[in-house]
Structure formats: C-alpha cells, structure tokens
Enzyme design. Structure first.
Site, PDB file in Angstrom:
ATOM      1  CB  THR A 152      -0.763  -0.161   1.259  1.00 54.80           C
ATOM      2  OG1 THR A 152      -1.869  -1.153   1.168  1.00 54.80           O
ATOM      3  CG2 THR A 152      -1.659   1.311   1.400  1.00 54.80           C
TER       4      THR A 152
ATOM      5  CB  SER B 128       2.980   7.346  -2.960  1.00 54.10           C
ATOM      6  OG  SER B 128       4.046   7.281  -2.101  1.00 54.10           O
ATOM      7  CB  THR B 129       6.701   3.387  -2.998  1.00 52.07           C
ATOM      8  OG1 THR B 129       7.069   4.670  -2.512  1.00 52.07           O
ATOM      9  CG2 THR B 129       7.906   3.104  -4.065  1.00 52.07           C
TER      10      THR B 129
ATOM     11  CG  ASP C  75       4.154  -2.861   1.322  1.00 50.83           C
ATOM     12  OD1 ASP C  75       3.548  -1.833   0.950  1.00 50.83           O
ATOM     13  OD2 ASP C  75       3.554  -3.371   2.367  1.00 50.83           O
ATOM     14  N   GLY C  76       6.197  -0.851  -0.145  1.00 48.98           N
ATOM     15  CA  GLY C  76       6.841   0.315   0.465  1.00 48.98           C
ATOM     16  C   GLY C  76       7.270   0.305   2.131  1.00 48.98           C
ATOM     17  CB  ALA C  77       9.359   0.758   4.147  1.00 47.61           C
TER      18      ALA C  77
ATOM     19  CD  GLU D 240       1.283  -1.952   4.491  1.00 49.41           C
ATOM     20  OE1 GLU D 240       0.913  -1.254   3.464  1.00 49.41           O
ATOM     21  OE2 GLU D 240       2.077  -1.738   5.514  1.00 49.41           O
TER      22      GLU D 240
HETATM   23  C1  5RP Z   1       1.201   1.880   4.211  1.00 53.30           C
HETATM   24  C2  5RP Z   1       2.845   1.593   4.457  1.00 53.30           C
HETATM   25  C3  5RP Z   1       3.473   2.183   3.084  1.00 53.30           C
HETATM   26  O1  5RP Z   1       3.914   1.347   2.432  1.00 53.30           O
HETATM   27  C4  5RP Z   1       4.375   3.298   3.694  1.00 53.30           C
HETATM   28  O2  5RP Z   1       3.685   4.212   4.424  1.00 53.30           O
HETATM   29  C5  5RP Z   1       5.068   3.893   2.386  1.00 53.30           C
HETATM   30  O3  5RP Z   1       4.339   4.803   1.878  1.00 53.30           O
HETATM   31  P1  5RP Z   1       4.612   5.718   0.289  1.00 53.30           P
HETATM   32  O4  5RP Z   1       5.451   4.710  -0.497  1.00 53.30           O
HETATM   33  O5  5RP Z   1       3.623   6.661   0.124  1.00 53.30           O
HETATM   34  O6  5RP Z   1       5.988   6.413   1.185  1.00 53.30           O
HETATM   35  O7  5RP Z   1       3.563   0.868   5.204  1.00 53.30           O
HETATM   36  O8  5RP Z   1       0.683   1.064   5.390  1.00 53.30           O
END
Ligand code: 5RP
Length: 217
Positions: free
Chosen positions: A28, A30-31, A80-82, A102
């Site tokens: 989840t 933006s990445t 996934d992103g972080a 996640e």
């Molecule tokens: C959502 C997350 C996202 O992966 C994390 O917040 C990174 O988000 P983004 O890619 O928008 O910076 O853990 O629960």
C-alpha cells in the site's frame, strides 16, 4: 532527482521481478502505486493479493487480476513500501494504516521486496511506530502502551483502531516483543530483517539494492 522519480525507479525495477503465473502480494502507498503502473505495462498474467482497498482498486483499474487472500496459500513475491529502513533491514511501516495486512502478506511470501525513495533510509528507527489496536478496551490498551496516541483516521478494513507508539526505539527487537505481547495490540509496524528479502531504494538516478535475507538474483 525528485523523491517521486526515485520511487518510480525503484518500483519499475521491482516490476521486473514479476513473472507469468506468479502470485504476488501488493502493498500500500504511493511507491506501490508506481509499482502497479509498471506491472500493468509488463503485461504478464499474474494473480495479485492486495493489502488495502486502495491498492486493490488501483490494480483492477489497470486491468490486473486481484483475488482475496487464501490464508493457506503462499505467495511467490510481495512488494511494498516502507516509512523507515535501516541498513540491516529493519523497517517501520504503516503510515497508510495497512500494517497488519502488510505484515501477513510479507510473512506469506517467498520473497519480500521493499521499494522506497532515498528519504526512507535512516541510521536508526524512531517514532512514530504505527499500531493497529482492538477497539475493545482501547483506553486501557493505550495506558499500557504509553507514550502512544490515536491517529484519528478511519478504522482499518478489519475494524482495527490505528494509533502510533511515540516512545524511543532504542532496541527494535525488544520494542517489537513488548508491543506484540501487549494485550489489545493487533499488530505493530516494526518489521524485522527476518521478513525482508531485499530493499530497492531509488537514489538519484539509480537504484541501490540491499540484500537482507536470501540469495535472490
Ligand atoms: C502503508 C505503508 C506504506 O508502504 C508506507 O507508508 C510507505 O508509503 P509511501 O510509498 O507512500 O511512502 O506502510 O501502511
């Protein structure tokens, strides 16, 4: 290069890891949104398991197949992103409130690859650490978790209350144990290196690959 370009570079590189017939966990944020776009362009037939309604809708809108998660099933790959990443593979995740799904998806994947821009690299983890809490007994759970604050966002898709632990993170492993053993905590956003295979970080015009666990190509 902008943060957005770095996210896009990392996401595009991760999309190359996806091959025909794979079952892929979709994170989840933006990445991950860039990853969904890059995956759609690859035109490989895969089955996705999404960690949030937003990711599910974005993937379906681009013609990708998304299925509910069969809990007995394994995933070939999860992306996934972080929010924070240390060089030894510890993560803080959950700014989007999807941390529980996640973590389940990451733990179910043979290979869990994190994608991020360079601002996510940190020397050591720090607050806030996202939490998903049970609504039952919430006030008493918050007292046990102090310092901790409700985030004031909608409940998770599983009806969990989203909050943030605001204390020091001197020892991520000890804090992860404390949070996990606190009654009322559904899940916390500390992801240990045992979950993470690799991290792809966009740094300027290139992608830095950090191998945390395993020998994947
Ligand atoms: C959502 C997350 C996202 O992966 C994390 O917040 C990174 O988000 P983004 O890619 O928008 O910076 O853990 O629960």
């Amino acid at each position: 290069m902008s943060r957005e370009s770095e996210k896009q570079l990392a996401a595009t590189k991760a999309a190359i890891l996806v091959h025909e017939g794979m079952r892929v966990g979709l994170g989840t944020g933006s990445t991950v949104a860039y990853f969904i776009g890059a995956l759609a362009q690859r035109r490989v037939k895969v089955v996705l398991v999404a960690t949030s309604p937003a990711s599910e809708q974005a993937a379906k809108a681009l013609g990708l197949e998304v299925e509910p998660f069969d809990e007995s099933g394994r995933l070939d790959l999860a992306i996934d992103g972080a929010d924070q990443i240390t060089s030894d593979g510890w993560l803080v995740k959950g700014a989007g409130g999807a941390l529980t799904r996640e973590k389940i998806v990451a733990a179910s994947a043979d290979r869990f690859v994190v994608i991020a821009d360079s601002t996510k690299l940190v020397e050591s983890l720090h607050a806030p650490v996202p939490l998903e809490l049970l609504a039952f007994g919430l006030s008493s759970t918050l007292v046990r978790l102090a310092p901790c604050a409700l985030r004031g966002v909608p409940a998770s898709p599983d009806a969990g209350v989203i909050a943030d632990y605001l204390g020091e993170v001197h020892d991520p492993s000890a804090l992860a144990s404390r949070l996990a053993s606190t009654p009322g905590v559904v899940e916390h956003g500390l992801f240990g290196p045992d979950l993470v295979s690799e991290v792809y970080v966009g740094v300027g015009e290139s992608v830095r690959r950090i191998v945390v666990r395993g020998e994947h190509e």
